[in-house]
Enzyme design. Sequence first.
Site, mmCIF file in Angstrom:
data_model
loop_
_atom_site.group_PDB
_atom_site.id
_atom_site.type_symbol
_atom_site.label_atom_id
_atom_site.label_comp_id
_atom_site.label_asym_id
_atom_site.label_seq_id
_atom_site.Cartn_x
_atom_site.Cartn_y
_atom_site.Cartn_z
ATOM 1 N N SER A 264 -7.961 -8.502 -13.099
ATOM 2 C CA SER A 264 -8.185 -8.071 -14.614
ATOM 3 C C SER A 264 -9.442 -8.674 -15.200
ATOM 4 O O SER A 264 -9.936 -9.626 -14.593
ATOM 5 C CB SER A 264 -6.919 -8.672 -15.492
ATOM 6 O OG SER A 264 -6.781 -10.005 -15.427
ATOM 7 N N LYS A 265 -9.503 -8.319 -16.307
ATOM 8 C CA LYS A 265 -10.909 -8.864 -17.000
ATOM 9 C C LYS A 265 -10.668 -10.393 -17.401
ATOM 10 O O LYS A 265 -11.462 -11.163 -17.204
ATOM 11 C CB LYS A 265 -10.895 -8.064 -18.487
ATOM 12 C CG LYS A 265 -11.951 -8.817 -19.026
ATOM 13 C CD LYS A 265 -12.455 -7.547 -20.329
ATOM 14 C CE LYS A 265 -12.261 -8.042 -21.748
ATOM 15 N NZ LYS A 265 -12.705 -9.454 -22.004
ATOM 16 N N ARG A 266 -9.218 -10.608 -17.389
ATOM 17 C CA ARG A 266 -8.992 -12.091 -17.838
ATOM 18 C C ARG A 266 -9.175 -12.887 -16.534
ATOM 19 O O ARG A 266 -9.806 -14.232 -16.716
ATOM 20 C CB ARG A 266 -7.624 -12.315 -18.354
ATOM 21 C CG ARG A 266 -7.477 -12.814 -19.584
ATOM 22 C CD ARG A 266 -6.055 -13.136 -20.276
ATOM 23 N NE ARG A 266 -5.621 -11.768 -20.540
ATOM 24 C CZ ARG A 266 -4.423 -11.246 -20.080
ATOM 25 N NH1 ARG A 266 -3.659 -12.166 -19.179
ATOM 26 N NH2 ARG A 266 -3.996 -9.965 -20.177
ATOM 27 N N GLU A 287 -17.121 -8.137 -28.749
ATOM 28 C CA GLU A 287 -17.112 -9.092 -27.391
ATOM 29 C C GLU A 287 -17.906 -8.556 -26.413
ATOM 30 O O GLU A 287 -17.848 -7.457 -25.999
ATOM 31 C CB GLU A 287 -15.600 -9.254 -27.241
ATOM 32 C CG GLU A 287 -15.291 -10.098 -26.242
ATOM 33 C CD GLU A 287 -13.995 -9.993 -25.451
ATOM 34 O OE1 GLU A 287 -13.649 -10.768 -24.497
ATOM 35 O OE2 GLU A 287 -13.125 -8.928 -25.553
#
Length: 511
Positions: A264-266, A287
């Site tokens: 994921s992006k996280r 962002e």
Amino acid sequence: MSRPVRVRFAPSPTGPLHIGGVRTALYNYLFARKHGGTMILRIEDTDQNRLVEGAENYIINSLKWVGVEIDEGQGVGGPHAPYKQSERKPMYAQYAYNLVEAGHAYYAFDTEEDLDNMRKRLEASGMQPAYDSVSRNSMTNSLTLPADEVKSRIDGGAHYVIRLKLPRKEEVRFHDIIRGWVVVNTAQMDDKVLLKSDGMPTYHLANVVDDYLMGISHVIRGEEWLPSAPLHVLLYRFLGWQDVMPEFAHLPLLLKPEGNGKLSKRDGDRLGFPVFPLEYTDPQTKEVSSGYRETGYFPDAVANMLALLGWHPSDNRELFTMEELIEAFSLEKVSKSGAKFDLNKALWFNHHYLMNKPVEDILPLVKPELATHGLESDDAYLGKVCVLLREKVNFAKEIISQGKYFFTEEYKFNEEVVSKKWNGNTNNYLTALAGVFESEENFDANNIENAFKNWCEINGVKTGELMQPLRVAVSGEPAGPPVFEMISLLGKESVLRRIQRATQSIQAQSV
Ligand code: GLU
């Protein structure tokens, strides 16, 4: 009967394309090229609420960057244009009505409130809150209402959706090239909406209709679409298109580097690597998410790395050009289990490509970096610096950040080396060495090294005692490329000036 290979990448423009999506596109592309087929780009934007401005261009630019060429589709055109589903809207409804006519679909008039109540009721009795072959019997639809009421509701302009009428309990079987036989019972499925009340098809209807109309031979897509596949298989059957149903290949997930779960992006933010091909600025929140391109990855290194995240060639080979990937690729060698993203491997690939690229391909990446640091150089010199320094770095731009001293004589002398290695003789030795260098006609690395060693021997100085001060004098740095190669490249005049500045300023500090 073998049919022409036609594959499609069919993203929804709901945000930046994830690197996993790039891999899906790449596998489609490799497969198309390998079989002399056609690679199609179709934009699936039936869910207009989730559209994100700029996402379509982002997708097109990302594919271009990584080297996935589109033969037919959005941005390119072709015999089945338009290739964006919102622009194809009028084509879909007729198929939904045909299905109603044939008894495979029905009109449903339920309000949001009706649906909500149904869900609550089913949940309360411990059942799946689904609109399915059981619950549909207690809802407001053309299966429960008398025909004349259905007609009068429709004639009166009532809102309705069209739902697929699933058989009560029937096994749907289909073959997946990667997973083998997949069997799902319709009792586990629900009566999906095919046509929404505004006349827009849902993903399922538009996807199947378009794959049919566009003559798609193979559907190669992410594993997250596997649960939709039985429904699509039924649609092919009910629409009478079974004979031309594409073959399916559902690709394994790209997993986070550690633990399980989708990348994921996280994970990217946390572990410091991009999950998007190009830098992306969210149009709403502003962002910024980092991209492989801006981080300094080469597109061919990224394509090579992605190809191997899920596909295993018969030997253990790792390095492939796009042509070689096309030659070697096969869906049968794509694994069923998820592929873990590995940052070190990504860096390793980029390093390899950096080492093997012609210098002309590296210059465009380092020049802007040079300008950012307020430095200048001619291409010939810059190219030689690249060749000397690239072994030590993973990204071309690091050549500049680690080798600024190649372009300026104003650098600081490493304090630790100065305090540990500079004794009362050091400056005198360096000055004497400068005299030796000055008299050398031939300034190539071997020759300078020999002159240095000779001088040390004649004067009873250990080479080890002087080597690091010499490096620090000419570069300021405690480590770097082989010192005599560095000296040779800096050139005699610059080296003499550098040694002079070192002996003057370091002496002044330590007295
Ligand atoms: N529109 C779907 C997506 O966003 C495509 C799934 C498919 O390839 O059928 O991934």
